[in-house]
Design a protein around this motif. Structure first.
Motif, PDB file in Angstrom:
ATOM      1  N   LYS A 352      -6.900  -3.386  -2.851  1.00 42.74           N
ATOM      2  CA  LYS A 352      -7.009  -2.192  -4.195  1.00 42.74           C
ATOM      3  C   LYS A 352      -8.743  -2.372  -4.518  1.00 42.74           C
ATOM      4  N   ASP A 400      -5.844   7.067  -2.501  1.00 43.83           N
ATOM      5  CA  ASP A 400      -4.834   6.928  -2.848  1.00 43.83           C
ATOM      6  C   ASP A 400      -3.569   7.878  -3.140  1.00 43.83           C
ATOM      7  N   ASN A 425     -10.103   1.374  -1.485  1.00 41.57           N
ATOM      8  CA  ASN A 425      -9.012   0.596  -0.964  1.00 41.57           C
ATOM      9  C   ASN A 425      -9.937  -0.184  -0.084  1.00 41.57           C
TER      10      ASN A 425
END
Length: 572
Positions: A352, A400, A425
């Protein structure tokens, strides 16, 4: 009803091309443009550019059940489903039915196939990289398998030709291990990809992050080929591109061949044998079974190009038995069917990325990053526990959805989560070279036949210790690069991989200098039957670590022009 399209059936042709995909399209184009009356045979049904891309304009909500197929349909594509993405409603029909087209496995082998005009050029991943002499020299330098009979200088002009015709977007890098080419403008990196690029360059000497070099038009340049225009950034490529923005034989090379009026295209034509004349020591034609009627035919030609894909072309050679070739056409070496290679992957890391919540991106870029090979280039890059190397594909994005699904209710909080992008990400997915091992092989099973009475293929192949050692480094280096870029919650992964899953099967009729150790020569001619050329993945002598399709196309164009010249000289 006649199966012939574009031209009519005739008794014999100058050339026959078996297969209509990446390689077959280029063979057809070059042979036809050289004036050869060419019959192009495809085992699957006809597909017409644009009008037969039946889901190209559909949106996600147009597919019932979120694009998932009914269980009974998935059951018919059990092996095709192993990729994880092929058996989805928007594009499952491009991949074969495993019940109708069975094969066998001693060890798991993922044979992903598309039987239709255009072949896998409709569904391919489009990454297009040149080889270098690092690749062509490797077998000889390391004493592995056999030496390539060509070097980069022999193929470079043909890379130029192919790239200029198909349109490859990319960045000039000046790296000896990944030669530059004739590029369309590079697809831009997004903000996180650019950040990671800068941090990796700072932290690792000689490592480069660039955009993947992909066969997408990314400018307003006019390309020869059925009205092709620049990429629309829809990222629905696997469904078939009505814009012709990415290269496929259906939108580019086959229309070029058609325009010459020298091509006859016959779909639904299963080629299973090459006819050999021992008196002339040449092939005279091919035997064909009609896919639908199961009628049998013979077509004659002066030269034959096998472009059916590595396994299929080798199957045809294996079935082409005679007193001269009891083990298959051109198989004096015994290497036919051996040395299966692919690219091993499903290993790398993700993490992340914080600090970019105010930034997003426009469109659905059909491409991500590429990190060229940085191992075993000499000096400090050399590794003791494995040879050859690997590169990375991947990229950064937002979304996400785990956070969204975790909402406790369908109230305002859930709606905000749906409408707001998730966190950033970054993923680095490695692709590594597999060595040409003689005992990685395919054979034909004459006890288990398909519905056309033809033997089925049995695979017996696996990755070995060199690749397993490489995978450890592939994972470790992805973690280290993400750490240097400031990623958090880094997740290394190494998922199970079996040969074939990279969909880059190759090597079963390898190229070499000596007919005692190889099947085809430096011009892709079968050593002992010079009017048969093999120009798909079957001819590959080693695998490199880059996607192979550009190399197939370059060798095919070179071989087709060689064949045309040899015919004119009366040498074949």
């Amino acid at each position: 009803m006649s199966k012939f399209y574009y031209n009519q059936e005739q008794e014999s042709y100058d050339a026959i091309v078996v297969g209509t995909g990446i390689s077959g399209g280029w063979a057809a184009k070059e042979l036809c443009e050289n004036g050869l009356k060419t019959l192009v045979l495809e085992r699957g049904p006809m597909v017409k550019h644009r009008e037969d891309y039946k889901t190209a304009q559909d949106d996600p909500w147009d597919f019932p059940h979120g694009g998932e197929l009914p269980k009974e349909m998935v059951a018919r594509q059990e092996k095709q489903a192993r990729t994880g993405y092929t058996v989805k409603a928007p594009h499952h029909f491009w991949f074969v039915d495993d019940v109708d087209h069975p094969y066998n496995e001693v060890k798991r082998f993922d044979w992903m196939r598309g039987y239709h005009v255009g072949g896998r050029s409709i569904m391919w991943g489009r990454h297009s990289y040149r080889w270098s002499d690092l690749d062509f020299d490797a077998n000889k330098k390391e004493g592995i398998a056999v030496d390539w009979p060509v070097r980069y200088k022999d193929i470079a002009p043909w890379y130029d030709k192919v790239e200029s015709y198909i349109g490859v977007s990319g960045e000039l890098l000046g790296l000896p291990q990944l030669p530059d080419g004739q590029f369309e403008p590079m697809m831009e990196l997004n903000c996180v990809e650019q950040h990671v690029r800068e941090k990796v360059a700072e932290g690792f000497d000689g490592r480069v992050i660039t955009a993947g070099r992909v066969a997408h038009i990314n400018s307003d340049k006019k390309f020869d080929g059925n009205g092709r225009v620049r990429c629309q950034f829809r990222n629905r490529c696997i469904r078939g591109c009505p814009f012709g923005a990415y290269f496929s034989s259906l939108s580019s090379t086959l229309p070029a061949a058609e325009r010459t009026a020298n091509m006859t295209l016959r779909p639904d034509s299963i080629v299973h044998e090459i006819i050999y004349d021992p008196d002339t020591q040449k092939a005279t034609g091919v035997k064909v079974i009609d896919r639908e009627t199961k009628e049998t035919y013979e077509f004659k030609a002066k030269v034959i190009f096998l472009c059916a894909s590595a396994v299929a072309s080798t199957s045809i050679l294996m079935q082409s038995k005679s007193d001269r070739f009891p083990n298959g056409l051109g198989n004096d070496s015994g290497e036919l069917g051996h040395n299966i290679m692919d690219h091993h992957f499903l290993v790398g890391a993700r993490g992340k990325m914080d600090g970019f919540d105010d930034k997003y991106y426009k469109g659905r870029k059909p491409n991500g990053i590429y990190i060229p090979r940085f191992r075993n280039l000499g000096g400090a890059s050399d590794m003791k526990d494995f040879t050859r190397g690997y590169g990375y594909q991947g990229g950064a994005g937002r979304g996400d959805y785990e956070e969204m699904v975790a909402e406790a209710s369908f109230g305002k909080g859930y709606k905000d989560a749906v409408l707001s992008p998730g966190g950033w990400n970054m993923n680095m997915l490695a692709f590594g070279e597999i060595l040409p091992y003689h005992d990685n092989k395919m054979i034909l099973d004459y006890d288990q036949k398909d519905q056309w009475g033809l033997p089925t293929v049995t695979f017996d192949a696996e990755i070995k210790q060199n690749e397993l050692n490489m995978r450890k480094d592939m994972q470790d280096q992805a973690v280290q690069m993400l750490e240097k870029a400031g990623a958090r919650d880094i997740e290394p992964y190494d998922r199970p991989y079996a040969l074939g899953l990279g969909i880059h099967e190759m090597g079963t009729a390898r190229m070499g200098r000596d007919p005692k150790t190889s099947v085809v020569n430096g011009y892709n001619q079968v050593h002992t039957c010079k009017n048969v050329y093999v120009t798909d993945g079957a001819f590959m002598t080693s695998a490199s670590c880059v996607n192979p399709s550009l190399t197939y196309m370059a060798f095919t164009a070179r071989a087709a022009n060689h064949a045309a010249q040899e015919l004119k000289k009366g040498n074949i």
